[in-house]
Enzyme design. Structure first.
Site, PDB file in Angstrom:
ATOM      1  N   ASP A 352      37.837  32.942  37.637  1.00 51.20           N
ATOM      2  CA  ASP A 352      39.146  32.875  37.005  1.00 51.20           C
ATOM      3  C   ASP A 352      39.103  33.627  35.666  1.00 51.20           C
ATOM      4  O   ASP A 352      38.176  33.430  34.871  1.00 51.20           O
ATOM      5  CB  ASP A 352      39.495  31.393  36.779  1.00 51.20           C
ATOM      6  CG  ASP A 352      40.909  31.197  36.301  1.00 51.20           C
ATOM      7  OD1 ASP A 352      41.824  31.648  37.003  1.00 51.20           O
ATOM      8  OD2 ASP A 352      41.093  30.600  35.215  1.00 51.20           O
ATOM      9  N   GLU A 389      38.710  37.889  38.896  1.00 50.04           N
ATOM     10  CA  GLU A 389      40.126  38.053  38.544  1.00 50.04           C
ATOM     11  C   GLU A 389      40.074  38.933  37.304  1.00 50.04           C
ATOM     12  O   GLU A 389      39.743  38.454  36.216  1.00 50.04           O
ATOM     13  CB  GLU A 389      40.785  36.706  38.242  1.00 50.04           C
ATOM     14  CG  GLU A 389      42.270  36.832  38.004  1.00 50.04           C
ATOM     15  CD  GLU A 389      42.937  35.500  37.618  1.00 50.04           C
ATOM     16  OE1 GLU A 389      44.093  35.308  37.960  1.00 50.04           O
ATOM     17  OE2 GLU A 389      42.293  34.661  36.959  1.00 50.04           O
TER      18      GLU A 389
END
Lengths: 705, 116
Positions: A352, A389
């Site tokens: 993330d 990401e």
């Protein structure tokens, strides 16, 4: 007790406890003969106390100071003998300076959780309101590693062969219609393995499963009185090494480790990899107003990025930022991933806001980030998928430029944006072409293969696929933030009416757009990822940021499987088609040449006329030569794909095949169900081998054999 | 509730030594060591089949599961473990934690299945 060996004989006592100098490595609580080795690091603490509780007890049963001679360097370590290690919980008190301007937040009145805790109690059952008077909320426990894995090991599926299914553990089976015995748990997912298998995906990506606190920032739901808004998605880690107890039906028994491992083992047995969504960009301690959980009181200045005035840098958008390129913090990330890969047989990780992992301790992007390099070359993680990401909330956007070291894949945000625009007629064929071929413009120049590109159109962040074709605007009122949260740039199109409608024309168009999306995704080079529920038309009623809802906005409604059976069938066959055709799953970018002597280049581009692409239009077609499948190492059929994103039907001339071969129709989203798609291997022959009229906003897939 | 554990050893019709352990009460951290002792006894007596009669077992905590795992490890992979008539809660725990895959489950006591 007879300790047997002299090297594990107690040398010290404290009250009734027998102690010995501990081993500084590894950090955490480790079982050793006769006792437990506790080891914890702090650069700035002056002293440290081990705090022991009987499981669930309100008050500690003992507090054992680490004798000065038990500290080596900046590590406190101690063996405590004869502990009933299955029934204790432990924490630490650390004493040191309290001077936030200097970055120090020591407070010996707080009991701190071990950042290396492998099992965490305190939130044992999902949604059970915590005892706010508890002096120690998240309780470190000792986990055993005696799970019987049999012959299981990570699957090591070649990345280009993956089809990823992104899901939320609780959302997948919490809805009453799931009919599983333990809704919302790891055990619930296990019960649904036959469904996932039928769909055909071979990797599931779990949104965060590390222990988090669903009651972080909990508040009354402004729209539904009596309901509470929670930290539902869990992108706020409490402990990096421990699975979320509330996700386990056995969490109440403290057996979440076994339950998650059982799920992984069972998924592997069914040919599915497990990828974890991991959040190293920040922690649940938040900013200066957040709680003490562990890092803040153990070594604030080491673990967090701080401004010169001692405030928390907020590149994560969540209050604090983990100081990932501090050597100490790099090690905890590495230790954590190694632990999950080896102890839980995890096949890959999706990071993330991974761009934060490339920032230096002051927040500047590093050209050669040591953490990313370390992970890329780590021997234990050598076969794990590493997916970034490739952006963060501080504005660092690295899609196509993420420091990859030949290893890292990326969530390709540009694929998402372009595919969405192309679907609604806002992007040209020329913009879409590189997205369909693994984004060579982003990756090939650096020698990165197509599997670098994780292609997706929807993910947990944003609209579901059905909502993407049903709403022009986000409708996040239920979040209680005046619709200010969530993305405004959705590239969505409601097909003529905002939200649900009875208009059969609009509903048909929406379904066609959903099918167009998955058809394009499954023929694109790279790694396709689909969002849980898109295969049955899951809706969040226009909410594009459902992070706080433990209700139908997130829960998968299993009655949709019947209602939208045609969508499920379409997804299933598209995925099966991808698995059946290696020509779609190339390890290398297309070369636009005929290096096999087949008479056709590996890929050729077409428009409404064969061999004549119009790069500025809304219609595009391409053909893949089966002789070039997997760089010519295997032979496959030819595949031709035509995409008409125009609002009118268009005639497509189709390129000719080698002698003896004929075009067969695999999918045509312009045709009514059930003629919109066929099972791979059972495609009917195309009547007119030279061309066909393709309906408005439709995708055609032919197979030449 | 306390735990009652009894061990009985017998020889099957095909001349295989069987250890039959009957458990009733609660199997938790405080009672698990008693169970473990009986498993060790059965192993030391050369049992090649371990039968665990669980119909009277009301509850099994993590520590109890650990002993089951231990018994599998202690007795060896060639030893068949029969789990007989577990109550629903106990069976559930065995299923969710994966232990059920390593044993032979008998829903009711059918001695002919393990005494042949």
């Amino acid at each position: 007790m007879d300790y047997g060996r002299i090297d594990i004989h107690p040398t010290h006592t404290y009250g009734d406890f027998k102690l010995r100098r501990g081993r500084p490595s590894p950090f955490g609580a480790t079982l050793v003969p006769g006792g437990v080795n506790f080891s914890i690091f702090s650069s700035y603490a002056k002293s440290c106390i081990l705090v022991l509780f009987q499981k669930h007890a309100k008050e500690p049963m003992a507090e054992i100071p680490f004798p000065d001679e038990f500290r080596i360097g900046n590590v406190f370590s101690m063996i405590v003998f004869d502990l009933d290690y299955e029934n204790i919980e432990y924490g630490y008190r650390m004493d040191g300076p309290f001077n936030p301007k200097e970055g120090h937040w020591f407070d010996s009145s707080k009991i701190l959780m071990d950042p290396y805790a492998k099992l965490i109690g305190g939130r044992d059952v999902w949604g059970e309101t915590p005892d706010w008077s508890d002096i120690y909320h998240h309780r470190a426990r000792i986990a055993l590693d005696d799970f019987d894995w049999g012959d299981d090991r990570p699957l090591e599926i070649p990345p280009e062969d993956l089809v990823i299914y992104e899901m939320h553990v609780r959302s997948f089976t919490k809805h009453p219609s799931s009919q599983v015995k333990h809704p919302g748990t790891f055990a619930g997912i296990k019960d649904k393995i036959p469904y996932i298998k039928e769909l055909g995906v071979n990797a599931i990506e779990l949104m965060p499963v590390y222990e988090f606190d669903e009651f972080e920032n909990s508040r009354p739901n402004p729209v539904r009185p009596g309901e509470t808004l929670l930290n539902y998605w869990g992108y706020s880690t409490v402990g990096f090494f421990a699975p979320k107890a509330g996700y386990a039906a056995t969490g109440k028994l403290g057996m979440q480790v076994d339950e998650l491992k059982t799920l992984v083992k069972e998924l592997h047995k069914n040919g599915m990899e497990v990828i974890l969504d991991v959040v190293f960009n920040h922690t649940a301690e938040g900013n200066e107003y957040g709680p003490y959980i562990s890092f803040r009181g153990i070594d604030n200045k080491t673990y967090y990025m701080l401004t010169p005035d001692g405030y928390y840098y907020n590149f994560s958008g969540c209050g604090n930022t983990l100081n990932c390129n501090n050597p100490i913090v790099r090690n905890i990330v590495l230790d954590c991933l190694r632990y999950w890969a080896s102890e839980y047989h995890i096949d890959g990780f999706r990071f993330d806001l991974a761009s934060i992992l490339g920032r230096d301790p002051r927040g500047f992007p590093l050209p050669n980030p040591p953490l990313l390099e370390t992970l890329a070359f780590d021997p234990i993680l050598a076969k794990c998928k590493l997916i970034a990401e490739a952006w963060d909330a501080g504005g660092l956007y690295q899609v196509g430029s993420f420091p990859a070291f030949g290893r890292w894949a990326e969530w390709n945000g540009k694929y998402r944006d372009t595919a969405r625009k192309f679907l609604k007629g806002d992007a040209s064929a020329g913009e879409m072409a590189p997205r369909l071929t693994g984004s060579p413009d982003l990756y090939a120049w650096e020698g990165r293969g197509p599997a670098t590109s994780i292609n997706f159109i929807t993910a947990h962040d944003g609209f579901t696929l059905m909502d993407m074709v049903s709403y022009n605007y986000k409708h996040n009122e239920a979040n209680g933030e005046n619709n200010n949260d969530g993305s405004n740039d959705n590239d969505s199109w409601n097909c003529g009416w905002e939200g649900p409608t009875d208009d059969p024309g609009i509903n048909a168009l929406r379904k066609r757009q959903v099918k167009n999306a998955v058809a394009m995704l499954m023929v694109s080079t790279g790694v396709p990822m689909i969002l849980m529920g898109d295969e049955v038309g899951r809706t969040q009623y226009g909410n594009n940021n459902t992070y706080c809802h433990d209700n139908e906005l997130n829960w998968q409604d299993w009655t949709l499987l019947e209602k939208n059976a045609d969508l499920f069938r379409f997804f299933k066959n598209c995925i099966a088609f991808r698995h059946a055709h290696p020509v779609l799953r190339s390890k290398y970018h297309f070369s636009n040449r005929d290096y096999m002597g087949s008479g056709y280049a590996d890929i050729t581009w077409h428009g409404t006329q064969a061999w004549n692409a119009d790069w500025s239009g809304r219609a595009l077609a391409f053909m893949l030569c089966g002789k070039h499948a997997k760089a010519g190492t295997v032979e496959d059929n030819y595949v031709y794909v035509a995409m008409n994103m125009h609002w009118e039907a268009l005639w497509f001339g189709i390129p000719g095949l080698p002698d003896g071969m004929k075009w067969h129709v695999f999918a045509n989203t312009g045709a009514p169900t059930p003629d919109d798609i066929w099972e791979p291997g059972f495609e009917p022959m195309l009547e007119n081998q030279s061309g066909l009229l393709l309906g408005s906003r439709s995708v055609l897939i032919l197979v030449g054999k | 509730m306390a735990l009652d554990v009894t061990l009985e050893t017998k020889t099957s019709a095909s001349n295989v030594k069987i250890g039959i352990i009957t458990l009733s009460g609660d199997l938790d951290a405080s009672t698990a060591p008693t169970f473990k002792t009986e498993v060790e006894k059965a192993a030391n007596e050369g049992a090649k089949r371990l039968v665990l009669k669980l119909s009277g077992l009301n509850y099994m905590a993590s520590a109890g599961l650990r002993v089951l795992i231990f018994s599998k490890q202690k007795m060896g992979t060639d030893v068949d473990i029969y789990v007989v008539a577990p109550q629903e809660g106990v069976l559930d725990t065995l299923e969710k934690t994966g232990f059920i895959q390593g044993v032979i489950l008998l829903e009711k006591d059918e001695p002919e299945k393990y005494e042949q």
